[in-house]
Write a protein that holds these residues in place. Structure first.
Motif, PDB file in Angstrom:
ATOM      1  N   PHE A   1     -12.507   4.177  44.544  1.00 30.29           N
ATOM      2  CA  PHE A   1     -13.379   3.937  43.393  1.00 30.29           C
ATOM      3  C   PHE A   1     -12.619   3.189  42.296  1.00 30.29           C
ATOM      4  O   PHE A   1     -13.127   2.215  41.717  1.00 30.29           O
ATOM      5  N   ALA A   2     -11.395   3.616  42.006  1.00 30.46           N
ATOM      6  CA  ALA A   2     -10.583   2.971  40.978  1.00 30.46           C
ATOM      7  C   ALA A   2     -10.238   1.537  41.375  1.00 30.46           C
ATOM      8  O   ALA A   2     -10.265   0.626  40.541  1.00 30.46           O
ATOM      9  N   ARG A   3      -9.941   1.343  42.631  1.00 28.27           N
ATOM     10  CA  ARG A   3      -9.611   0.004  43.126  1.00 28.27           C
ATOM     11  C   ARG A   3     -10.824  -0.916  43.013  1.00 28.27           C
ATOM     12  O   ARG A   3     -10.709  -2.065  42.600  1.00 28.27           O
TER      13      ARG A   3
ATOM     14  N   LYS B   1     -11.111  -4.270  40.666  1.00 26.77           N
ATOM     15  CA  LYS B   1     -11.389  -5.590  41.228  1.00 26.77           C
ATOM     16  C   LYS B   1     -12.734  -6.151  40.751  1.00 26.77           C
ATOM     17  O   LYS B   1     -12.812  -7.270  40.270  1.00 26.77           O
ATOM     18  N   ARG B   2     -13.804  -5.378  40.902  1.00 22.95           N
ATOM     19  CA  ARG B   2     -15.142  -5.906  40.613  1.00 22.95           C
ATOM     20  C   ARG B   2     -15.479  -5.939  39.131  1.00 22.95           C
ATOM     21  O   ARG B   2     -16.076  -6.890  38.655  1.00 22.95           O
ATOM     22  N   VAL B   3     -15.099  -4.901  38.407  1.00 21.29           N
ATOM     23  CA  VAL B   3     -15.476  -4.826  36.999  1.00 21.29           C
ATOM     24  C   VAL B   3     -14.443  -5.522  36.111  1.00 21.29           C
ATOM     25  O   VAL B   3     -14.797  -6.338  35.265  1.00 21.29           O
TER      26      VAL B   3
ATOM     27  N   PRO C   1      -3.115  -3.357  41.211  1.00 22.66           N
ATOM     28  CA  PRO C   1      -3.680  -2.005  41.142  1.00 22.66           C
ATOM     29  C   PRO C   1      -3.675  -1.471  39.723  1.00 22.66           C
ATOM     30  O   PRO C   1      -2.845  -1.868  38.898  1.00 22.66           O
ATOM     31  N   LEU C   2      -4.614  -0.595  39.442  1.00 24.81           N
ATOM     32  CA  LEU C   2      -4.637   0.086  38.153  1.00 24.81           C
ATOM     33  C   LEU C   2      -3.385   0.946  38.025  1.00 24.81           C
ATOM     34  O   LEU C   2      -2.926   1.518  39.010  1.00 24.81           O
TER      35      LEU C   2
END
Length: 127
Positions: free
Chosen positions: A78-80, A84-86, A92-93
């Motif tokens: 979800f974080a990845r 990437k999308r948002v 990576p975060l």
């Protein structure tokens, strides 16, 4: 791994905190956050069951649900996806973004950091 929707993630978080839970118990935990009816919770659980995100069994004559998706891996995906999308980031975060989270403990935070750092970014798995 398919990324759960925001509402599906809310139901999964309830199950990760405590499982197994009946649909009614799940609904009581998420009702305020989601602001929807019990029938919406049931319908979402049915969709999640079809997707394989949750498992259902009978316990003491009551249908109960358990998360089929592992917490840390799901949160990393979800974080990845968010990164990437948002945020349109290729890197990576940082795991310190999750420090202070009520959802993960120190061990899970370390696992999450490792998953985020090791996550392949390209279609061929290359970073």
């Amino acid at each position: 791994m398919a990324i759960p929707s925001i509402s599906e993630l809310t139901l999964l978080k309830a199950l990760w905190r405590q499982q197994p839970l009946s649909a009614r118990e799940i609904h009581e935990q998420v009702e305020e956050e989601l602001g929807w009816s019990y029938s919406s919770t049931r319908k979402t659980l049915e969709r999640m069951l079809d997707k394989g995100s949750v498992r259902q069994r009978t316990l003491h004559g009551v249908q109960v649900y358990e998360a089929a998706l592992e917490k840390v891996g799901t949160l990393a995906a979800f974080a990845r996806d968010f990164s990437k999308r948002v945020m349109e980031m290729d890197a990576p975060l940082p795991a310190n973004m999750f420090t202070g989270s009520k959802l993960v403990d120190e061990d899970e935070l370390a696992q999450l950091e490792q998953l985020l750092n090791d996550w392949p970014t390209g279609e061929d798995g290359a970073k």
